[in-house]
Write a protein that holds these residues in place. Sequence first.
Motif, PDB file in Angstrom:
ATOM      1  N   GLU A 619      45.946  29.719  37.221  1.00  0.00           N
ATOM      2  CA  GLU A 619      45.639  28.665  35.428  1.00  0.00           C
ATOM      3  C   GLU A 619      44.951  28.653  35.028  1.00  0.00           C
ATOM      4  OE1 GLU A 619      48.944  27.001  35.412  1.00  0.00           O
ATOM      5  OE2 GLU A 619      49.505  28.608  36.650  1.00  0.00           O
ATOM      6  N   LEU A 620      43.890  29.504  35.492  1.00  0.00           N
ATOM      7  CA  LEU A 620      42.895  29.926  34.621  1.00  0.00           C
ATOM      8  C   LEU A 620      43.004  31.346  33.426  1.00  0.00           C
ATOM      9  CD1 LEU A 620      39.729  29.645  37.547  1.00  0.00           C
ATOM     10  CD2 LEU A 620      41.484  27.194  36.125  1.00  0.00           C
ATOM     11  N   ASP A 621      41.915  30.650  32.713  1.00  0.00           N
ATOM     12  CA  ASP A 621      41.698  31.698  31.616  1.00  0.00           C
ATOM     13  C   ASP A 621      40.414  32.613  31.955  1.00  0.00           C
ATOM     14  OD1 ASP A 621      43.756  30.074  29.773  1.00  0.00           O
ATOM     15  OD2 ASP A 621      42.786  28.904  29.551  1.00  0.00           O
ATOM     16  N   LEU A 622      39.734  32.826  32.301  1.00  0.00           N
ATOM     17  CA  LEU A 622      38.845  33.048  32.927  1.00  0.00           C
ATOM     18  C   LEU A 622      38.239  33.296  33.962  1.00  0.00           C
ATOM     19  CD1 LEU A 622      36.574  36.026  31.443  1.00  0.00           C
ATOM     20  CD2 LEU A 622      35.613  33.529  30.520  1.00  0.00           C
ATOM     21  N   VAL A 623      37.736  33.913  34.880  1.00  0.00           N
ATOM     22  CA  VAL A 623      36.887  33.411  35.913  1.00  0.00           C
ATOM     23  C   VAL A 623      35.331  33.816  35.928  1.00  0.00           C
ATOM     24  CG1 VAL A 623      36.800  33.958  38.553  1.00  0.00           C
ATOM     25  CG2 VAL A 623      38.725  33.558  37.286  1.00  0.00           C
ATOM     26  N   ILE A 624      34.197  33.414  35.988  1.00  0.00           N
ATOM     27  CA  ILE A 624      32.944  33.599  36.210  1.00  0.00           C
ATOM     28  C   ILE A 624      32.114  33.621  37.463  1.00  0.00           C
ATOM     29  CG2 ILE A 624      31.061  33.662  34.918  1.00  0.00           C
ATOM     30  CD1 ILE A 624      32.215  32.195  32.157  1.00  0.00           C
ATOM     31  N   VAL A 625      31.884  34.603  37.645  1.00  0.00           N
ATOM     32  CA  VAL A 625      31.193  34.368  38.922  1.00  0.00           C
ATOM     33  C   VAL A 625      30.421  35.734  39.977  1.00  0.00           C
ATOM     34  CG1 VAL A 625      33.858  34.005  40.076  1.00  0.00           C
ATOM     35  CG2 VAL A 625      33.569  35.945  40.102  1.00  0.00           C
ATOM     36  N   VAL A 626      29.527  34.894  40.052  1.00  0.00           N
ATOM     37  CA  VAL A 626      28.616  35.842  41.264  1.00  0.00           C
ATOM     38  C   VAL A 626      28.989  37.086  42.099  1.00  0.00           C
ATOM     39  CG1 VAL A 626      26.642  34.416  40.857  1.00  0.00           C
ATOM     40  CG2 VAL A 626      27.721  34.536  42.980  1.00  0.00           C
ATOM     41  N   ASP A 627      28.939  37.740  42.918  1.00  0.00           N
ATOM     42  CA  ASP A 627      29.504  38.851  43.302  1.00  0.00           C
ATOM     43  C   ASP A 627      29.933  38.184  44.626  1.00  0.00           C
ATOM     44  OD1 ASP A 627      30.727  41.013  44.924  1.00  0.00           O
ATOM     45  OD2 ASP A 627      28.594  41.607  44.790  1.00  0.00           O
ATOM     46  N   THR A 628      30.753  37.917  45.230  1.00  0.00           N
ATOM     47  CA  THR A 628      30.911  36.975  46.360  1.00  0.00           C
ATOM     48  C   THR A 628      33.566  38.070  46.308  1.00  0.00           C
ATOM     49  OG1 THR A 628      32.300  35.023  44.974  1.00  0.00           O
ATOM     50  CG2 THR A 628      29.997  35.288  46.240  1.00  0.00           C
ATOM     51  N   ALA A 629      33.910  37.135  48.013  1.00  0.00           N
ATOM     52  CA  ALA A 629      35.393  37.334  47.978  1.00  0.00           C
ATOM     53  C   ALA A 629      35.870  37.041  46.249  1.00  0.00           C
ATOM     54  CB  ALA A 629      35.654  36.937  49.041  1.00  0.00           C
ATOM     55  N   THR A 630      35.785  35.801  46.113  1.00  0.00           N
ATOM     56  CA  THR A 630      36.875  35.768  45.161  1.00  0.00           C
ATOM     57  C   THR A 630      35.894  36.651  44.035  1.00  0.00           C
ATOM     58  OG1 THR A 630      35.685  33.283  45.358  1.00  0.00           O
ATOM     59  CG2 THR A 630      37.072  33.542  42.598  1.00  0.00           C
ATOM     60  N   ALA A 631      35.325  37.067  43.495  1.00  0.00           N
ATOM     61  CA  ALA A 631      35.458  38.239  42.415  1.00  0.00           C
ATOM     62  C   ALA A 631      36.424  39.180  42.694  1.00  0.00           C
ATOM     63  CB  ALA A 631      34.232  39.112  42.517  1.00  0.00           C
ATOM     64  N   HIS A 632      36.677  39.823  44.348  1.00  0.00           N
ATOM     65  CA  HIS A 632      36.878  40.249  44.999  1.00  0.00           C
ATOM     66  C   HIS A 632      38.410  40.299  44.072  1.00  0.00           C
ATOM     67  CE1 HIS A 632      35.009  43.650  45.692  1.00  0.00           C
ATOM     68  NE2 HIS A 632      34.563  42.606  46.359  1.00  0.00           N
ATOM     69  N   LEU A 633      39.359  39.071  44.430  1.00  0.00           N
ATOM     70  CA  LEU A 633      40.588  38.320  44.654  1.00  0.00           C
ATOM     71  C   LEU A 633      40.824  38.386  42.479  1.00  0.00           C
ATOM     72  CD1 LEU A 633      42.859  36.842  45.599  1.00  0.00           C
ATOM     73  CD2 LEU A 633      41.705  34.708  45.936  1.00  0.00           C
ATOM     74  N   ALA A 634      40.089  37.830  42.065  1.00  0.00           N
ATOM     75  CA  ALA A 634      40.870  37.891  40.636  1.00  0.00           C
ATOM     76  C   ALA A 634      40.811  38.850  39.685  1.00  0.00           C
ATOM     77  CB  ALA A 634      39.301  37.052  39.767  1.00  0.00           C
ATOM     78  N   GLY A 635      39.711  39.720  40.182  1.00  0.00           N
ATOM     79  CA  GLY A 635      40.044  41.790  40.126  1.00  0.00           C
ATOM     80  C   GLY A 635      41.305  41.576  40.582  1.00  0.00           C
ATOM     81  N   ALA A 636      41.773  41.223  41.450  1.00  0.00           N
ATOM     82  CA  ALA A 636      42.860  41.999  42.263  1.00  0.00           C
ATOM     83  C   ALA A 636      43.846  41.343  41.901  1.00  0.00           C
ATOM     84  CB  ALA A 636      42.963  41.733  43.953  1.00  0.00           C
ATOM     85  N   MET A 637      43.822  40.654  41.272  1.00  0.00           N
ATOM     86  CA  MET A 637      44.720  39.422  40.589  1.00  0.00           C
ATOM     87  C   MET A 637      45.549  39.952  38.599  1.00  0.00           C
ATOM     88  SD  MET A 637      44.429  35.552  41.852  1.00  0.00           S
ATOM     89  CE  MET A 637      46.065  35.071  40.330  1.00  0.00           C
ATOM     90  N   GLY A 638      44.157  40.768  38.261  1.00  0.00           N
ATOM     91  CA  GLY A 638      44.142  41.518  37.223  1.00  0.00           C
ATOM     92  C   GLY A 638      43.532  39.849  35.826  1.00  0.00           C
ATOM     93  N   LYS A 639      42.833  39.040  36.082  1.00  0.00           N
ATOM     94  CA  LYS A 639      42.397  38.021  35.555  1.00  0.00           C
ATOM     95  C   LYS A 639      41.676  38.246  35.142  1.00  0.00           C
ATOM     96  CE  LYS A 639      44.539  34.422  35.754  1.00  0.00           C
ATOM     97  NZ  LYS A 639      45.080  33.994  34.551  1.00  0.00           N
ATOM     98  N   PRO A 640      41.048  38.185  33.904  1.00  0.00           N
ATOM     99  CA  PRO A 640      39.719  38.080  33.337  1.00  0.00           C
ATOM    100  C   PRO A 640      38.820  37.646  33.975  1.00  0.00           C
ATOM    101  CG  PRO A 640      41.119  37.949  31.094  1.00  0.00           C
ATOM    102  CD  PRO A 640      42.055  37.581  32.508  1.00  0.00           C
ATOM    103  N   LEU A 641      37.745  38.820  33.854  1.00  0.00           N
ATOM    104  CA  LEU A 641      36.617  38.426  35.397  1.00  0.00           C
ATOM    105  C   LEU A 641      35.318  38.941  34.735  1.00  0.00           C
ATOM    106  CD1 LEU A 641      35.536  38.376  37.856  1.00  0.00           C
ATOM    107  CD2 LEU A 641      36.222  40.704  38.953  1.00  0.00           C
ATOM    108  N   TRP A 642      34.706  38.077  34.908  1.00  0.00           N
ATOM    109  CA  TRP A 642      32.765  38.467  34.408  1.00  0.00           C
ATOM    110  C   TRP A 642      32.429  38.208  35.283  1.00  0.00           C
ATOM    111  CZ3 TRP A 642      32.315  35.533  28.524  1.00  0.00           C
ATOM    112  CH2 TRP A 642      33.342  35.737  27.789  1.00  0.00           C
ATOM    113  N   LEU A 643      31.501  39.550  35.750  1.00  0.00           N
ATOM    114  CA  LEU A 643      30.959  39.489  36.624  1.00  0.00           C
ATOM    115  C   LEU A 643      28.874  39.322  37.293  1.00  0.00           C
ATOM    116  CD1 LEU A 643      30.780  39.229  40.049  1.00  0.00           C
ATOM    117  CD2 LEU A 643      30.957  41.714  39.725  1.00  0.00           C
TER     118      LEU A 643
END
Length: 708
Positions: A619-643
């Motif tokens: 339900e998000l438009d963008l995910v901004i995260v540090v290097d955690t499992a959530t980064a991998h989850l957002a990337g695996a879901m194809g969500k725009p990811l700023w790491l």
Amino acid sequence: MANLQSKPKLDITDLLRRAVAHHQHRQLNEAEALYRQVLAVQPGNFDALHLCGVLLHQRGQAAEALKLIARALKTNSRSAAAHSNYGIVLAVLDRHEEALRSYERAVALKPDYAEALNNRGNTLRALKRNEDALVSFERAIAARPNYAEAINNRGNGLVELGRCEEALASYEQALERQPDYADAMINRGKCLILLKRNDEALASFDRALKYQPHNAAALKERGHLLRDRKQPAEALANLDQSLALAPDNAETHAGRALALLDLKHFSEAFIACDQALALKPDYVEAVVTRGNIFHEMRSYDEAIKHYDRALEMRPDFAQAYGNRANTLVELNRPAEALADYDRALAIKSYASAFVNRGLALSYLDRPQEAFDSFDRAITLEPELAEAHWNKALLCLSIGDFAQGWRGYEWRWRRATELMPREFTQPQWRGEDLTGKTILLHAEQGFGDSIQFIRYLPMVRAKAERVILELPDGLLSLIGELADGVTILNRGATLPSFDLHCPLMSLPLAFGTTVSTIPASVPYLRASADRLAAWRARMPREATPRVGLVWSGRADHKNDHNRSIALSRLQPLLAVPDVRFISLQKEYREADLAALNSAPIMRLDATLNDFADTAAVISELDLVIVVDTATAHLAGAMGKPLWLLLSYIQDWRWMRGRADSPWYPTAMLFRQPEIGDWDAVIARVAQKLTAFVKKPVPRPSGIAGQFSA
């Protein structure tokens, strides 16, 4: 006049005979009384002076012993035995040059005096004249071929000359002549440790304890070995037994401190160190151990102070330089650490220092020099897992996947909690799977499992049947990716299978290169029921929704680099027209005050697992995260990811890239230098300002678009 009765005349010969008999039976009080009785009558009696001096030495009264034997030598300077015993007492008092002269006089009087030649060898060892010591031991053995003690001491001299195989043979010869010789068994065990034959060493210590169950030295050495074998609790038990027998042994207290450090019993480890230092104030190794305890407690400044103190005590102590360098790395000061590693290696060439030096060079972005350092370590210790492992990570970080994945298999041989599964079935390495059942199993963190689960369809296409074992937190996340796959929780009873493969060994089995990474996204999706539930909870305004993760687990080995204090995100949080939503379940105490006043929606009370997090990310438009499992989850879901990446980062994000071949929708924002989060956050804030001005389609089922 009455006749006066005279006192009976003392029989000096009989007194000495009786004194010697008591002495030989270790009845020291009775023997001393008789020696003193002789000396009261004949103050210059050589035998009484000499033997009483020997007795006092046996009692630990070295200074008094020295006086008596010196008086004996004044009455008879031609006694080889007295000169030899005088040397023994001088050696106990650390007066080794004088002791050597005494042994020389003894041998001059009696050239085949085996005991004096043996003691002379020990004193030459104390004076670091090991080659001369070896000659003296050989002369003692030539004089008495079955002299087990001299043969044992020859082994000790050979060890100090680095001739361990010859030393081992010498200990074996000593044991042939005296099978119950516990000291030779202990020395044999120590030699076997130097030869990397630890199982045999343990057996040698056990053999000594069979003959002498209360041998403090054997228990001490066994404890040290068990600690090196990563058995700190068992080591501690042996060291405690040793201390019960010999409570004043500083080395045993220091070994106990190390075992307690391994067990994370920091307070007790400090006490053990202090006990060692009370017994031996110049015990520099114990000072270093105190530094190591502070290092493990992440009290890095205190650790540095202790290493500095150790180097003041011993300026050429390589270990202190190496450990100080390790702490400097943790303080993000790799350039200073590199200088310390070089100082350590200039004193002593040892493999672990080359490994850590390679890491410092890697952090300084000097990969070729880092490779050279890892290779130097491997040359010194070809089976050193840490060297192969860190070289593999460096290979992966520069895109040399062929060498990197092979080296990554060394992870199972590292001294960590990660242990290989004890399956009788072989590990799959890419061979034909036709008609076969394969077990795939997670091995490390959630992020690792999420990253490498992408290979599941590729395995399913090759095998007759696939069994997937995952930790409980990921089971609800797999969804359609697991169609046709047997999914089990870790710890469940496994059905039969033909081969197995850890998830992180799949790139090796498939021969993955940078260009062949299976990077089709999304390969993970939120389940329909979770998505419906969370969609109803999301804010309804058209403002863009941005998920945030600014810190991970505090106990992660790189947490001090990867996590950011929430207060530093202020420039990002000040970007207007953004709805920030926290994807974290846990918060640092230091962040709570800033969180309460920040424009961030919290969900931690209702986020139960990764399936919930996946539904929110949908339900998000963008995910901004540090290097955690959530980064991998957002990337695996194809969500725009700023790491947001620290300067010292994980291998999988590679070097110098703003994108990731693993996650096509990811954009990487790297620190320009160590610790510079402000520059990263400023760039991300600028990028976010531009992002919110562009219309972006909302996830399916959400009406409208947003705009500035």
